[in-house]
Design a protein around this motif. Sequence first.
Motif, mmCIF file in Angstrom:
data_model
loop_
_atom_site.group_PDB
_atom_site.id
_atom_site.type_symbol
_atom_site.label_atom_id
_atom_site.label_comp_id
_atom_site.label_asym_id
_atom_site.label_seq_id
_atom_site.Cartn_x
_atom_site.Cartn_y
_atom_site.Cartn_z
ATOM 1 N N GLY A 165 40.650 -64.863 30.928
ATOM 2 C CA GLY A 165 42.514 -64.804 30.988
ATOM 3 C C GLY A 165 42.766 -63.665 29.376
ATOM 4 O O GLY A 165 43.487 -63.787 29.351
ATOM 5 N N SER A 166 42.611 -62.459 29.743
ATOM 6 C CA SER A 166 42.428 -61.518 28.864
ATOM 7 C C SER A 166 42.686 -60.232 29.369
ATOM 8 O O SER A 166 42.369 -59.517 30.448
ATOM 9 C CB SER A 166 41.051 -61.211 28.139
ATOM 10 N N VAL A 167 43.439 -59.417 28.799
ATOM 11 C CA VAL A 167 43.824 -57.814 29.432
ATOM 12 C C VAL A 167 42.854 -57.135 28.057
ATOM 13 O O VAL A 167 43.205 -57.559 27.079
ATOM 14 C CB VAL A 167 45.037 -57.885 29.562
ATOM 15 N N ARG A 168 42.072 -55.998 28.734
ATOM 16 C CA ARG A 168 40.983 -55.087 27.957
ATOM 17 C C ARG A 168 41.622 -53.940 28.115
ATOM 18 O O ARG A 168 42.067 -53.539 29.424
ATOM 19 C CB ARG A 168 39.626 -55.449 27.741
ATOM 20 N N ILE A 169 42.448 -53.780 27.002
ATOM 21 C CA ILE A 169 42.584 -51.595 27.050
ATOM 22 C C ILE A 169 41.715 -51.022 26.600
ATOM 23 O O ILE A 169 41.344 -51.225 25.396
ATOM 24 C CB ILE A 169 44.319 -51.733 26.429
ATOM 25 N N VAL A 209 33.785 -47.003 10.075
ATOM 26 C CA VAL A 209 35.072 -46.849 10.375
ATOM 27 C C VAL A 209 36.379 -47.706 10.580
ATOM 28 O O VAL A 209 37.448 -47.220 11.057
ATOM 29 C CB VAL A 209 35.167 -46.512 11.690
ATOM 30 N N PHE A 210 36.545 -48.808 10.118
ATOM 31 C CA PHE A 210 37.344 -49.578 10.078
ATOM 32 C C PHE A 210 37.778 -50.111 8.713
ATOM 33 O O PHE A 210 38.710 -50.544 7.937
ATOM 34 C CB PHE A 210 36.904 -50.934 11.205
ATOM 35 N N ALA A 218 44.590 -60.949 18.364
ATOM 36 C CA ALA A 218 43.398 -60.238 19.471
ATOM 37 C C ALA A 218 42.578 -60.035 18.866
ATOM 38 O O ALA A 218 42.255 -60.125 17.781
ATOM 39 C CB ALA A 218 44.347 -58.790 19.643
ATOM 40 N N ASP A 219 41.555 -58.757 19.593
ATOM 41 C CA ASP A 219 39.948 -58.637 18.929
ATOM 42 C C ASP A 219 40.570 -56.837 18.840
ATOM 43 O O ASP A 219 40.536 -56.015 20.151
ATOM 44 C CB ASP A 219 38.970 -59.194 19.693
ATOM 45 N N LEU A 220 39.673 -56.163 17.976
ATOM 46 C CA LEU A 220 40.085 -54.800 18.463
ATOM 47 C C LEU A 220 38.289 -54.285 18.534
ATOM 48 O O LEU A 220 37.499 -55.031 17.215
ATOM 49 C CB LEU A 220 40.565 -53.808 17.913
ATOM 50 N N VAL A 221 37.303 -54.076 19.542
ATOM 51 C CA VAL A 221 36.337 -53.722 18.920
ATOM 52 C C VAL A 221 35.374 -52.701 19.732
ATOM 53 O O VAL A 221 35.762 -51.916 20.276
ATOM 54 C CB VAL A 221 34.989 -54.858 19.740
ATOM 55 N N GLU A 260 28.308 -43.727 26.635
ATOM 56 C CA GLU A 260 29.929 -43.414 26.010
ATOM 57 C C GLU A 260 30.335 -44.321 25.324
ATOM 58 O O GLU A 260 30.020 -45.648 25.165
ATOM 59 C CB GLU A 260 30.910 -44.169 27.454
ATOM 60 N N THR A 261 31.582 -44.331 24.829
ATOM 61 C CA THR A 261 32.278 -45.439 23.356
ATOM 62 C C THR A 261 33.529 -45.587 24.017
ATOM 63 O O THR A 261 33.714 -45.026 24.597
ATOM 64 C CB THR A 261 31.992 -44.008 22.670
ATOM 65 N N HIS A 262 33.037 -47.367 23.412
ATOM 66 C CA HIS A 262 34.710 -47.754 23.916
ATOM 67 C C HIS A 262 35.017 -48.139 23.011
ATOM 68 O O HIS A 262 34.520 -49.258 22.618
ATOM 69 C CB HIS A 262 33.900 -48.833 24.780
ATOM 70 N N PHE A 263 35.846 -47.888 22.781
ATOM 71 C CA PHE A 263 36.827 -48.370 21.661
ATOM 72 C C PHE A 263 38.280 -49.549 22.711
ATOM 73 O O PHE A 263 39.055 -49.245 23.535
ATOM 74 C CB PHE A 263 37.762 -47.778 20.438
ATOM 75 N N SER A 264 38.015 -51.210 22.582
ATOM 76 C CA SER A 264 38.811 -51.997 23.555
ATOM 77 C C SER A 264 40.001 -52.520 22.734
ATOM 78 O O SER A 264 38.987 -53.813 21.690
ATOM 79 C CB SER A 264 37.407 -52.978 24.427
ATOM 80 N N LEU A 265 40.868 -53.241 23.459
ATOM 81 C CA LEU A 265 41.208 -54.276 23.024
ATOM 82 C C LEU A 265 42.089 -55.167 23.737
ATOM 83 O O LEU A 265 41.634 -55.102 24.902
ATOM 84 C CB LEU A 265 42.746 -53.262 22.555
ATOM 85 N N ASP A 266 41.280 -56.144 22.698
ATOM 86 C CA ASP A 266 41.806 -57.654 23.623
ATOM 87 C C ASP A 266 42.882 -58.121 23.844
ATOM 88 O O ASP A 266 43.148 -58.502 22.464
ATOM 89 C CB ASP A 266 40.563 -58.271 23.903
ATOM 90 N N LEU A 267 43.732 -58.657 24.863
ATOM 91 C CA LEU A 267 45.036 -58.867 25.029
ATOM 92 C C LEU A 267 45.095 -60.449 25.749
ATOM 93 O O LEU A 267 44.968 -60.777 26.685
ATOM 94 C CB LEU A 267 46.187 -58.546 25.456
#
Length: 379
Positions: free
Chosen positions: A296-300, A317-318, A349-352, A359-366
């Motif tokens: 049920g999420s969209v991950r950018i 870093v946050f 939302a979640d920013l992880v 690889e480095t992943h910065f992901s936003l889950d909506l």
Amino acid sequence: DALFSRSSVPILGFDFSTIREELVALHAESEDLEAVLRSDKPLVDRLFSNVRVTDLNRAARADLGVDSAALPVPASTGVHPSNLDAAASWLASVARGDRLWDGDLWLSKYSGGGLWYRVRHIIPGDDQLEFSQTIVTGTNITELKEVQATLRNLDTAKNEFIATVTHEMRTPLAGVVGFSSELAQNLSDYPEEMVAEMVALISRQARELSYILDDLMAVAAAEMSALKVANESFDVARLVDDVVNTVGIPIRVVVEDLLYARADPIRVGQILRNLLTNAERYGGSARRLEVLSAGGSVRISVIDDGPGLTHERIEQVFGSFGHVDSSSVAGSMGLGLNVSRMLADLMGADLVYERIGGETHFSLDLSLAEAPNVTRSDR
């Protein structure tokens, strides 16, 4: 005795007569006894260990966690570092024979821990001062000290904020001022291609300033609890295209077709812009942006092949001014990542951060939203 024992004010009895003679001798040998004591903590420790607490009323026993104690007891088994200046001032006062002394002291509790007391000592006696019967009254100011420490920390943070924002804005502002002034004064000296390049640089630096101001305004609004976020359905692919084109960094984009998310599209764009800027500054040369659905999420996700973060740096870093040092890029205060985490939290939302396969992943889950009944050609 009744007034002493039943008073709501903590009262302690101190016996300074055990060290009075030594203090008088030290005072006679020194032009500034207080300065001497401040520079010699072992001496202060030894002197206070020879002072005796002769009595404690109920209020003092309650504050200091004393159920029962065989008096007299040593006034100190070691002066707390926070007390050195005050302890030196107190001992110098006794050496001079001052009838009154006021100061703030950290007192260790018998049950563990400690508290701050604002104390006043009163040495009774008329012609002959009774140093063996010094009366010490106290007021618990622990909460006041904690508030003062918080205010000092806030003041330090404010100064750091001003300094780092100034540093962050200086580079793009210098570019805008420098190139625009050069064009205004010497436009005819440059070929058309170079003029176009300089105008493009001015535009890019102006956008950088705009991004910084957007983040600063978000921080200011959040501090005043005035930052509002919308909750609406939007086309993720279209938003991603707009942000990538605006930021203008080379990146490969992989987007699932016809994905809609429910959040604030303006704030999602702000987060995405910050993640792209972060990847440009600190990431590797191979970058991609993925938009995928999962349940049920969209991950950018903004992904790069840079070195990644150590465990200690992941949360740092946050933070308000966290940044990763780079030899090739001027230090950034990292306000963008802090604002991005704050905005994500406000939208639910979640920013992880993740490190996957080198690889480095910065992901936003909506939250995934239902797509309207349209086709790609309709949009």
